[in-house]
Design an enzyme around this catalytic site. Structure first.
Site, PDB file in Angstrom:
ATOM      1  N   LYS A 221       0.822  -1.218   0.000  1.00 46.54           N
ATOM      2  CA  LYS A 221       0.000   0.000   0.000  1.00 46.54           C
ATOM      3  C   LYS A 221       0.853   1.265   0.000  1.00 46.54           C
ATOM      4  O   LYS A 221       2.040   1.256   0.312  1.00 46.54           O
ATOM      5  CB  LYS A 221      -0.978  -0.029   1.170  1.00 46.54           C
ATOM      6  CG  LYS A 221      -2.053  -1.097   0.964  1.00 46.54           C
ATOM      7  CD  LYS A 221      -3.365  -0.769   1.612  1.00 46.54           C
ATOM      8  CE  LYS A 221      -4.455  -1.710   1.094  1.00 46.54           C
ATOM      9  NZ  LYS A 221      -5.740  -1.508   1.767  1.00 46.54           N
ATOM     10  N   ARG A 255      -3.952 -10.198   4.723  1.00 47.29           N
ATOM     11  CA  ARG A 255      -4.339 -10.221   3.311  1.00 47.29           C
ATOM     12  C   ARG A 255      -3.186  -9.653   2.478  1.00 47.29           C
ATOM     13  O   ARG A 255      -2.822  -8.483   2.637  1.00 47.29           O
ATOM     14  CB  ARG A 255      -5.610  -9.394   3.119  1.00 47.29           C
ATOM     15  CG  ARG A 255      -6.162  -9.369   1.695  1.00 47.29           C
ATOM     16  CD  ARG A 255      -7.432  -8.520   1.644  1.00 47.29           C
ATOM     17  NE  ARG A 255      -8.019  -8.506   0.313  1.00 47.29           N
ATOM     18  CZ  ARG A 255      -7.688  -7.663  -0.661  1.00 47.29           C
ATOM     19  NH1 ARG A 255      -6.756  -6.739  -0.435  1.00 47.29           N
ATOM     20  NH2 ARG A 255      -8.279  -7.725  -1.844  1.00 47.29           N
TER      21      ARG A 255
END
Length: 277
Positions: A221, A255
Site C-alpha cells: 500500500k 491479506r
C-alpha cells in the site's frame, strides 16, 4: 478462536494468510494480470501451495478513483474463477464485494467468506449476509472509493474507527449474524493519510481487544511508498514489516499479494513465540 462455514473450520490459533486474486483490469497492484481464467486459477493454486489458507477473489477495484462496475460484469468476472478454484481445491474462498447479489451467487458457487469494504451497508447486503450464514468481514472506510483519499480527517482516529465498527457489529447481531462469524478490518488506505495508517497499525492490539478476529490488509500500500519512497513493485520489505507488526499485535488474517514471504515471517514468529510459553 475459529471460523466456521458449513462443515469448514479455520483455526485462528495462529495467523492465517489470505492471498489476493484480483480478476479486474484496474486493481492498484496487479491490474489485468489475472483476467484470464487459466492464469487466475494458476495464480490461486500457486498461493495455496505457498501456504495461503484463503483466496480472496475480487471483481471490482476499490483503489482511490476506481469506477463502479455493473452487477453483470462483476458476476462474469468472479463466478468462473470461484467455481474453478472450488473444483481444484477445498480451500477457503473469500468474495471481495459489496453487492448483495454477488454475495449470494458467489457463496452458491463456492465462496465461504464475505469480505465487504463497505461493511454490509449496501442495498440488501446485510440481509444477504444473514441468510447466507457465512463469516463476514466488516471494514472501516471513510467516504467512498472514488473520493476517500481527497482529504481524510478524524476527530479522534481510534474512537471514530472503533465507533463505526461497533455500529456495524450491532447491525449484524440485530439481524441474526452470529458473533463468531464476524471479522473486523481497520481499512488501511481507505480514507486515511499515511500517518492515520501507521497510527492504526500501532493501535492494532486495541482493536483486537474488541473480541473479534482482525484482518489486516496493508500489502504494497501507498503508506509504504510514501514512508520509504518506494514504487509499487518495491514495497515487499515494508509490507512484510507491517504484516509482522500486525501479527505480533494479534491480527489473525493477513491479506497479501506476496504469500510465500508472508508465510515465512509468520512461521519465524511462531517459532520464536513457542519458546515463550
Amino acid at each position: 478462536m475459529q471460523l466456521k462455514s458449513g462443515s469448514k473450520v479455520l483455526d485462528l490459533k495462529f495467523a492465517q494468510v489470505m492471498g489476493i486474486l484480483n480478476v479486474t483490469p484496474d486493481s492498484f497492484s496487479d491490474a489485468g494480470k489475472f483476467k484470464n481464467l487459466d492464469i487466475a486459477l494458476k495464480r490461486a493454486l500457486e498461493m495455496l501451495a505457498q501456504g495461503a489458507s484463503i483466496i480472496d477473489v475480487g471483481g471490482e477495484s476499490t483503489r482511490p478513483g476506481a469506477p463502479d462496475v455493473s452487477l453483470d460484469e462483476e458476476l462474469a468476472r468472479v463466478l468462473p474463477i470461484i467455481e474453478k478454484i472450488k473444483q481444484n481445491s477445498d480451500c477457503w474462498i473469500s468474495i471481495d464485494t459489496s453487492k448483495a447479489q454477488v454475495m449470494r451467487e458467489a457463496v452458491h458457487a463456492g465462496a465461504s467468506i464475505l469480505n465487504d469494504v463497505r461493511a454490509l451497508q449496501g442495498e440488501g447486503a446485510l440481509q444477504a449476509a444473514a441468510q447466507l450464514n457465512v463469516p463476514v468481514c466488516l471494514m472501516h472506510m471513510q467516504g467512498a472509493p472514488r473520493s476517500m483519499q481527497s482529504d481524510p480527517r478524524y476527530a479522534n482516529l481510534y474512537s471514530d474507527v472503533k465507533d463505526f465498527l461497533e455500529q456495524r457489529i450491532e447491525a449484524c447481531l440485530q439481524i441474526g449474524i452470529k458473533k463468531e462469524q464476524i471479522i473486523l478490518d481497520l481499512g488501511f488506505g481507505f480514507g486515511k493519510t499515511m500517518d492515520h495508517n501507521f497510527a492504526l497499525l500501532s493501535a492494532t492490539h486495541k482493536f483486537v481487544a474488541l473480541g473479534y478476529p482482525l484482518l489486516t490488509g496493508i500489502s504494497r500500500k501507498s503508506m509504504f511508498g510514501q514512508l520509504l519512497n518506494r514504487q509499487l513493485s518495491d514495497r515487499l520489505a515494508g509490507s512484510l514489516a507491517g504484516a509482522l507488526i500486525a501479527v505480533q499485535q494479534g491480527s489473525k488474517i493477513i491479506r497479501v499479494h506476496d504469500v510465500g514471504a508472508t508465510v515465512d515471517i509468520i512461521k519465524v514468529l511462531n517459532k520464536v513465540n513457542s519458546f515463550n510459553k
